[in-house]
Write a protein that holds these residues in place. Structure first.
Motif, short mmCIF file in Angstrom:
data_model
loop_
_atom_site.label_atom_id
_atom_site.label_comp_id
_atom_site.label_asym_id
_atom_site.label_seq_id
_atom_site.Cartn_x
_atom_site.Cartn_y
_atom_site.Cartn_z
N LYS A 1 -10.74 5.44 -1.74
CA LYS A 1 -9.82 5.19 -0.63
C LYS A 1 -9.70 3.68 -0.37
CE LYS A 1 -8.99 7.05 3.86
NZ LYS A 1 -9.87 6.84 5.00
N ALA A 2 -10.84 3.00 -0.35
CA ALA A 2 -10.85 1.55 -0.12
C ALA A 2 -10.15 0.83 -1.27
CB ALA A 2 -12.28 1.06 0.03
N LEU A 3 -10.46 1.27 -2.49
CA LEU A 3 -9.88 0.63 -3.68
C LEU A 3 -8.36 0.76 -3.70
CD1 LEU A 3 -10.68 -0.87 -6.21
CD2 LEU A 3 -11.02 1.31 -7.36
N ARG A 4 -7.85 1.94 -3.29
CA ARG A 4 -6.40 2.18 -3.25
C ARG A 4 -5.72 1.19 -2.31
NH1 ARG A 4 -5.64 8.00 -4.25
NH2 ARG A 4 -5.22 7.95 -6.49
N ILE A 5 -6.33 0.97 -1.15
CA ILE A 5 -5.74 0.05 -0.17
C ILE A 5 -5.70 -1.35 -0.76
CG2 ILE A 5 -6.11 -1.05 2.10
CD1 ILE A 5 -7.45 1.62 2.98
N ILE A 6 -6.76 -1.73 -1.45
CA ILE A 6 -6.89 -3.10 -1.94
C ILE A 6 -6.03 -3.35 -3.18
CG2 ILE A 6 -8.57 -4.73 -2.93
CD1 ILE A 6 -10.66 -3.31 -1.01
N GLN A 7 -5.89 -2.32 -4.02
CA GLN A 7 -5.16 -2.50 -5.29
C GLN A 7 -3.74 -2.99 -5.11
OE1 GLN A 7 -5.16 1.14 -7.53
NE2 GLN A 7 -6.73 0.42 -8.95
N ASN A 8 -3.12 -2.63 -4.00
CA ASN A 8 -1.73 -2.98 -3.78
C ASN A 8 -1.65 -3.95 -2.60
OD1 ASN A 8 0.94 -2.74 -2.45
ND2 ASN A 8 1.36 -1.33 -4.15
N LYS A 9 -1.11 -5.17 -2.84
CA LYS A 9 -1.13 -6.19 -1.78
C LYS A 9 -0.31 -5.79 -0.57
CE LYS A 9 -2.64 -10.30 -4.12
NZ LYS A 9 -2.42 -11.64 -4.62
N ALA A 10 0.76 -5.02 -0.77
CA ALA A 10 1.58 -4.57 0.36
C ALA A 10 0.76 -3.59 1.22
CB ALA A 10 2.86 -3.92 -0.14
N THR A 11 0.09 -2.65 0.57
CA THR A 11 -0.75 -1.68 1.30
C THR A 11 -1.89 -2.40 2.01
OG1 THR A 11 -0.34 -0.30 -0.62
CG2 THR A 11 -1.84 0.58 1.00
#
Ligand code: ADP
Length: 384
Positions: free
Chosen positions: A99-109
């Motif tokens: 969950k944390a990685l998903r947020i971080i992977q995309n700069k817009a998110t």
């Protein structure tokens, strides 16, 4: 579970220099490791117990690899998160959590996460494609200058460009991106937070990062930062807040801007050991790589205090040189006080490729900065 001298296996996605330095620590603790990496001659290869060739963005490669280890971590963010999610569902411990990685992977998110959680960050607009930016400029929605950033797969400043006029947009890839307000900062700071699986948290001292003006890449990391205590405290509090809100397990490096009026704005985060923590190997009680291992295995965290002031100089490939690498004048820098070079083991150099780093420790930070400058001017990373 016993991790030491046992059958326990730690999986690491990525085999670059961060992985290599993490493996010094697993060797120290006699923890068994297995690395997944796409390149045959990656820096980690010499230090892992098992090395598996595979694409980190491929579902099957990551899933099958994950099934063969007890705890899975990363040394690079660009990995297949669908596979990680499935592994997590099936009981594999994945840190950082997907969950944390998903947020971080995309700069817009990532930027939306900051605004949703009242974490100070520069204003921004998001675009599905770079080509949509021109419309926004025409109808007054966006003013120059701004910073264009690709939302995904940017690395070491490659997905970032300052846009001062429409022509600057030419040649940029037509991808999902953000346009961020240009911050007139006086310092770039970073704080590494370690958070263990059971929620124990520690923060490292604030560091200052000096960037190469063209390459958008860190040239010097200075620890402790030469800033006043109030600013340092504010930066650490904000970093802690990000780590807690994102529910990180492992390290979180929080890069920030210190504005002219001493506001702190979060730029971006990395959920892993980070370039802004390399000096901890020589300068801290517990280096960042050991700390990451402690955090993801839910062991007691170590002291983050400095033993001595530390400065890190990145060794990047010189411009105009591509091919088999040579480190020119490395003997000269070894004669300087408190200097330790780290050579990552990449055979080929190219302009601005990170090939190694040098740490300078000294009781006096001013003296350390002078020696760091000498190191930078003496050693050259060139091709044969
Ligand atoms: P990367 O993910 O490639 O590290 P960053 O978003 O950290 O990219 O940007 C790289 C560098 O570009 C920053 O460290 C900073 O020097 C500069 N930069 C990024 N965003 C801004 C901004 N909003 N205003 C001014 N400079 C910026």
């Amino acid at each position: 579970m016993s991790y030491f001298s046992s059958d326990f296996k730690l999986g690491i996605l990525g085999g670059g220099q961060l992985g290599k330095m993490m493996l010094y620590e697993t060797r120290k603790f006699d923890i068994q490791t297995k690395v997944l990496e796409a390149s045959e001659d990656a820096p980690s290869k010499i230090a892992s117990n098992e090395f598996v060739l595979g694409n980190l963005l491929d579902f099957d490669a990551v899933y099958n690899f994950g099934k063969s280890v007890d705890v899975l971590t990363i040394e690079i963010e660009n990995v297949n998160t669908k596979a990680l999610e499935k592994l997590e569902d099936e009981g594999v411990k994945v840190y950082p959590p997907t969950k944390a990685l998903r947020i971080i992977q995309n700069k817009a998110t990532q930027k939306l996460f900051y605004t949703d959680n009242n974490i100070p960050t520069a204003a921004f607009s998001r675009f599905a494609y770079t080509s949509e930016i021109e419309d926004s400029i025409e109808n007054g929605g966006l003013q120059f200058p701004f910073v264009w950033k690709c939302a995904q797969f940017g690395y070491d400043g490659q997905g970032v460009k300052v846009v001062r006029k429409v022509e600057d947009l030419k040649g940029l890839p037509n991808v999902e991106c953000i346009a961020e307000e240009m911050v007139p900062f006086k310092n770039e700071l970073s704080v590494i937070v370690a958070r263990s699986a059971s929620g124990e948290v520690v923060t490292y001292p604030v560091v200052e990062m000096e960037f190469h003006p063209e390459a958008n890449q860190v040239e010097y990391v200075i620890c402790p930062a030469r800033i006043n205590e109030d600013v340092a405290k504010k930066a650490q509090e904000i970093a802690l807040k990000v780590s807690n809100k994102i529910q990180q397990v492992g390290l979180l490096a929080v890069e920030m801007f210190q504005t002219e009026d001493d506001q702190i704005l979060v730029n971006e985060v990395a959920p892993r050991p980070h370039n802004s923590g390399h000096q901890t190997i020589e300068a801290s009680y517990t280096n960042q790589f050991e700390q990451h291992i402690r955090a993801i295995l839910d062991l007691p965290l170590g002291s983050t205090e400095n033993k001595v002031a530390g400065i890190m100089v990145n060794l990047v490939g010189a411009e105009g040189h591509t091919g088999d690498v040579i480190y020119e004048n490395i003997e000269q820098i070894l004669k300087l006080e408190g200097v330790t070079p780290h050579i990552y083991g990449k055979k080929q150099t190219r302009p601005f490729r990170k090939m190694g780093h040098v740490t300078i420790v000294n009781k006096d930070i001013i003296k350390a900065r002078e020696i760091a400058q000498q190191v930078k001017e003496t050693i050259k990373v060139i091709s044969k």
